[in-house]
Design a protein around this motif. Sequence first.
Motif, short mmCIF file in Angstrom:
data_model
loop_
_atom_site.label_atom_id
_atom_site.label_comp_id
_atom_site.label_asym_id
_atom_site.label_seq_id
_atom_site.Cartn_x
_atom_site.Cartn_y
_atom_site.Cartn_z
N ALA A 1 -57.98 -30.92 38.79
CA ALA A 1 -58.37 -32.12 38.05
C ALA A 1 -58.95 -31.73 36.69
O ALA A 1 -59.48 -30.62 36.52
N PRO A 2 -58.89 -32.62 35.68
CA PRO A 2 -59.52 -32.34 34.37
C PRO A 2 -61.04 -32.43 34.47
O PRO A 2 -61.58 -33.30 35.15
N GLY A 3 -61.71 -31.53 33.77
CA GLY A 3 -63.17 -31.47 33.81
C GLY A 3 -63.83 -32.32 32.74
O GLY A 3 -63.27 -33.30 32.25
N ASP A 4 -65.05 -31.91 32.36
CA ASP A 4 -65.81 -32.66 31.36
C ASP A 4 -66.60 -31.67 30.49
O ASP A 4 -66.49 -30.46 30.64
N GLY A 5 -67.40 -32.22 29.58
CA GLY A 5 -68.10 -31.39 28.61
C GLY A 5 -69.45 -30.86 29.07
O GLY A 5 -70.14 -30.19 28.30
N HIS A 6 -69.83 -31.15 30.31
CA HIS A 6 -71.16 -30.79 30.78
C HIS A 6 -71.43 -29.28 30.67
O HIS A 6 -72.56 -28.86 30.40
N GLY A 7 -70.41 -28.50 30.91
CA GLY A 7 -70.60 -27.04 30.92
C GLY A 7 -70.38 -26.36 29.58
O GLY A 7 -70.37 -25.12 29.52
N LEU A 8 -70.21 -27.13 28.51
CA LEU A 8 -70.05 -26.51 27.19
C LEU A 8 -71.43 -26.09 26.68
O LEU A 8 -72.03 -26.70 25.80
N ARG A 9 -71.92 -24.99 27.25
CA ARG A 9 -73.28 -24.52 26.99
C ARG A 9 -73.27 -23.02 26.76
O ARG A 9 -72.40 -22.30 27.25
N VAL A 10 -74.28 -22.56 26.03
CA VAL A 10 -74.46 -21.13 25.79
C VAL A 10 -75.78 -20.69 26.41
O VAL A 10 -76.63 -21.52 26.74
N HIS A 11 -75.94 -19.37 26.54
CA HIS A 11 -77.09 -18.84 27.26
C HIS A 11 -77.60 -17.56 26.59
O HIS A 11 -76.80 -16.75 26.13
N PRO A 12 -78.92 -17.37 26.55
CA PRO A 12 -79.47 -16.13 26.00
C PRO A 12 -79.29 -14.97 26.97
O PRO A 12 -79.49 -15.12 28.18
N LEU A 13 -78.90 -13.83 26.44
CA LEU A 13 -78.79 -12.61 27.23
C LEU A 13 -79.16 -11.44 26.32
O LEU A 13 -78.37 -11.05 25.47
N LYS A 14 -80.39 -10.93 26.50
CA LYS A 14 -80.96 -9.94 25.57
C LYS A 14 -80.89 -10.55 24.16
O LYS A 14 -81.30 -11.69 23.96
N GLN A 15 -80.32 -9.85 23.18
CA GLN A 15 -80.26 -10.41 21.84
C GLN A 15 -79.02 -11.29 21.63
O GLN A 15 -78.87 -11.92 20.58
N PHE A 16 -78.17 -11.34 22.62
CA PHE A 16 -76.92 -12.08 22.50
C PHE A 16 -77.09 -13.53 22.95
O PHE A 16 -78.02 -13.89 23.67
N THR A 17 -76.14 -14.37 22.51
CA THR A 17 -75.99 -15.73 23.00
C THR A 17 -74.57 -15.84 23.53
O THR A 17 -73.60 -15.72 22.75
N VAL A 18 -74.42 -16.03 24.85
CA VAL A 18 -73.11 -15.97 25.49
C VAL A 18 -72.62 -17.36 25.86
O VAL A 18 -73.40 -18.25 26.20
N GLY A 19 -71.33 -17.55 25.78
CA GLY A 19 -70.68 -18.77 26.22
C GLY A 19 -69.28 -18.44 26.68
O GLY A 19 -68.78 -17.34 26.41
N GLY A 20 -68.63 -19.38 27.38
CA GLY A 20 -67.31 -19.06 27.90
C GLY A 20 -66.41 -20.26 28.07
O GLY A 20 -66.86 -21.40 28.24
N LEU A 21 -65.10 -20.00 28.02
CA LEU A 21 -64.07 -21.01 28.25
C LEU A 21 -62.99 -20.45 29.16
O LEU A 21 -62.80 -19.24 29.27
N ASN A 22 -62.27 -21.37 29.80
CA ASN A 22 -61.21 -21.02 30.75
C ASN A 22 -59.84 -20.99 30.08
O ASN A 22 -59.41 -22.00 29.52
#
Length: 319
Positions: A150-171
Amino acid sequence: MSQPNHLKVALAQIAPVWGNQKATLEKIKTSIIEASENGAELVIFGEGLLPGYPYWLSLMDGAAWDKKEVKELHAHYARNAVDIERGDLEEVCTLSRKHNIAIYLGVIERPQDRGGSSLYCSLVYINQEGEIQSVHRKLQPTYDERLTWAPGDGHGLRVHPLKQFTVGGLNCWENWMPLPRAAMYAQGENLHIAVWPGSDYNTKDITRFIARESRSYVISVSSRMAIATDFPKDTPHLDTLLKNAPERSSNGGSCIAGPDGEFILPPDTTSEGLIYHTLDFNRVYEERQNFDPSGHYSRPDVTQLTVNRERQTTVKFEE
């Protein structure tokens, strides 16, 4: 312990035990422990690895209406999908916390907040404290994937701090969608995770392109799977499924591009297991001196993006 500006990553180019949640979870847990023992601070798994990609759709006339074999395979797939609300990822979270390692994991999710039957291709981020920080449901399944996801939504379009980095991901092919990419950049993303079912055809161009466009590190992670060996013998209609199957359904192609858009690790189509590399955050600042897509090289007075991050649901109850 690595330096504050360094992040050691592990790319898990592994195959699922297809359609078997329990057995695939064991492989994932083994990879997490191995990555931690080798000093990794982030381990990444491919798209839908748990419990696998829906290969039958292209191999068994998946679009045929009311076809018994296809329906039974879908049901088998759904039974082995991930129910996060009911704790299917608790052991993964426990390992994350125990070994102080962050995780990006591609799952086929069967969420209770959408009735508990429909399937979503989701990318889960678990921080180093073992907490699920985001579940991104793929916005637009690609081509025959729409027959089972099924098609998803925008709820998970988020980034996260990891040490000095800011990480995000897409499928997968979401990575070709300009506006979701822009939404991640605008939140300060500088380490982009792109997960795939497995093919250097997919990773060889877009990985470098996103890195060049965003002046970020980009890590693409894929499975490497041979249909003849990685499908359990108890898979429904296995003989029919394998009749038209290629020798290898996924050849990997996991890779890393640096903030200059050049490959640090070119697409790997031979390794099976964990691939390691240490990233230096300073390279982000170096490349953003002349271009920063959401900073000095943006014009929000002219163009702006609006993102709806509300989790979509069919019904809202008021007590």
